[in-house]
Design a protein around this motif. Structure first.
Motif, PDB file in Angstrom:
ATOM      1  N   VAL A 271       0.838  -1.200   0.000  1.00 32.44           N
ATOM      2  CA  VAL A 271       0.000   0.000   0.000  1.00 32.44           C
ATOM      3  C   VAL A 271       0.871   1.247   0.000  1.00 32.44           C
ATOM      4  O   VAL A 271       0.644   2.192  -0.779  1.00 32.44           O
ATOM      5  N   ALA A 272       1.890   1.260   0.848  1.00 33.50           N
ATOM      6  CA  ALA A 272       2.752   2.438   0.971  1.00 33.50           C
ATOM      7  C   ALA A 272       3.495   2.723  -0.333  1.00 33.50           C
ATOM      8  O   ALA A 272       3.651   3.884  -0.738  1.00 33.50           O
ATOM      9  N   VAL A 273       3.961   1.660  -1.004  1.00 35.76           N
ATOM     10  CA  VAL A 273       4.709   1.850  -2.249  1.00 35.76           C
ATOM     11  C   VAL A 273       3.808   2.451  -3.331  1.00 35.76           C
ATOM     12  O   VAL A 273       4.217   3.361  -4.072  1.00 35.76           O
ATOM     13  N   GLN A 274       2.581   1.956  -3.434  1.00 37.39           N
ATOM     14  CA  GLN A 274       1.667   2.504  -4.445  1.00 37.39           C
ATOM     15  C   GLN A 274       1.358   3.972  -4.158  1.00 37.39           C
ATOM     16  O   GLN A 274       1.330   4.799  -5.079  1.00 37.39           O
ATOM     17  N   ALA A 275       1.111   4.300  -2.894  1.00 37.34           N
ATOM     18  CA  ALA A 275       0.845   5.696  -2.540  1.00 37.34           C
ATOM     19  C   ALA A 275       2.054   6.569  -2.817  1.00 37.34           C
ATOM     20  O   ALA A 275       1.925   7.713  -3.284  1.00 37.34           O
TER      21      ALA A 275
END
Length: 377
Positions: A271-275
């Motif tokens: 999730v963090a990487v996509q954001a």
């Protein structure tokens, strides 16, 4: 480059934040649930508040009651408007008025500009051509007949066409020159047909059939349409940036509160990487936007014409806003499609902006043509 905003530009942005603070993005029916248009007209109450805050006259000179600011200030205000999906023709009316001020005759200036700055009349621009893919100036012909101009052709997807008192229409002459015609709503020979945006707003197909205009209502200055086209494109990039920033913030707030396996999903690496990728998109959109706006505002020379900077901004905006809303929908899961939650509205508006900007590949091709014509030393 120094992207520090002036005090006047910052003041315009702060005034815009104050006006838009009370605007709800879901104040009209959902476009996903509404056949046709979500409303008959733009947000007239908001339009009046923008006029009271002197935000409709940003680009106008003091003699027309304006602040004499530039494209950068306008883009700062547009950025704030997109965060709340403000349903007003702010970009089109301000850009059209600026074009009349820069290139129009004295009679047209005296008749239109002060009233446009006070919000008493609305201006818009027919800038999408016959299909949305061909050059707008090629969709309409203009010929002189004595002391009048005669216009024939079709412009599609004219924004706020049913709200505007005057529509600026680019047209080409027999000699290949481009003129800008100021066509009043309901003018003889000018017929509107309803069209609808993905955002649920009512657009208009403008059909011109031997529409006659006096010479005072036609701007035939070289470069007027190109300047207006670049300003409109840059303003649309500002809308895409503001919308994307709001959507990413919504996504951050949702993923910080949504838990799986006892932890907020925002703490999960995937999730963090996509954001983070979408944050990078937004920063690239921002840097290229201010470069394009600065070139238009300052007229500063560069290795390429200002159209090159506008093309780069359009490439990032068209691709970036799509990636931001798609990632947001993915990270929200099924909640993102809930019509009681505003994310689906931002998605619909983002698609409208992407279509308005046109495909990134076309802008890359245009940029390549500019590079070929202006080889860098």
């Amino acid at each position: 480059m120094d992207f520090t905003f002036s005090e006047e530009q910052q003041a315009a942005a702060e005034a815009a934040k104050g006006v838009f603070a009370g605007v709800a993005p879901d104040a009209v029916p959902s476009p996903a649930m509404t056949p046709g248009a979500v409303a008959e007209t733009c947000d007239r109450d908001l339009w009046a508040r923008l006029a009271d805050a002197d935000l409709l006259s940003l680009l106008l000179d003091a003699r027309y009651g304006g602040a004499g600011l530039d494209a950068v200030a306008l883009c700062l205000v547009l950025r704030e408007s997109a965060k709340v999906l403000a349903r007003v023709p702010l970009l089109e009316s301000c850009a059209a008025a600026a074009a009349v001020q820069a290139h129009g005759g004295e009679e047209a200036k005296a008749d239109l500009l002060a009233r446009a700055g006070r919000g008493e009349i609305v201006l818009t621009v027919a800038g999408h051509g016959r299909t949305g893919h061909d050059p707008a100036e090629q969709a309409v012909t203009a010929r002189q007949d004595g002391g009048t101009w005669v216009l024939d052709g079709v412009q599609t997807a004219v924004p706020w066409a049913y709200d505007a008192d005057i529509t600026l229409v680019p047209a080409h002459t027999e000699t290949g020159r481009t003129v800008l015609a100021l066509v009043p709503r309901g003018h003889e020979g000018a017929v509107l047909a309803e069209q609808f945006s993905t955002s649920g707003e009512r657009l208009g197909e403008l059909r011109l059939e031997s529409a006659r205009l006096p010479a005072r209502d036609v701007i035939d200055t070289d470069g007027a349409w190109e300047w207006l086209r670049d300003l409109l494109a840059t303003g649309t990039c500002a809308l895409a940036l503001g919308l994307g920033e709001r959507v990413l913030r919504m996504t951050g707030e949702y993923t910080a509160g949504r838990e799986q396996f006892g932890f907020p999903i925002a703490t999960f690496q995937a999730v963090a990487v996509q954001a983070a990728d979408r944050y990078i998109d937004l920063r690239a959109m921002e840097a290229t936007l201010w470069q394009a706006a600065w070139r238009i505002a300052s007229g500063a020379p560069g290795p390429l014409p200002a159209a090159g900077d506008v093309a780069v901004a359009k490439i990032w905006a068209a691709e970036g806003v799509r990636r931001v809303v798609q990632t947001a929908q993915h990270l929200h899961g099924g909640f993102g499609a809930d019509v009681d939650y505003p994310l689906h509205r931002y998605h619909a508006w983002a698609k409208h902006l992407e279509l308005s900007l046109g495909p990134a590949a076309a802008h890359e091709e245009a940029l390549g043509d500019l590079l070929a014509a202006h080889p860098l030393a």
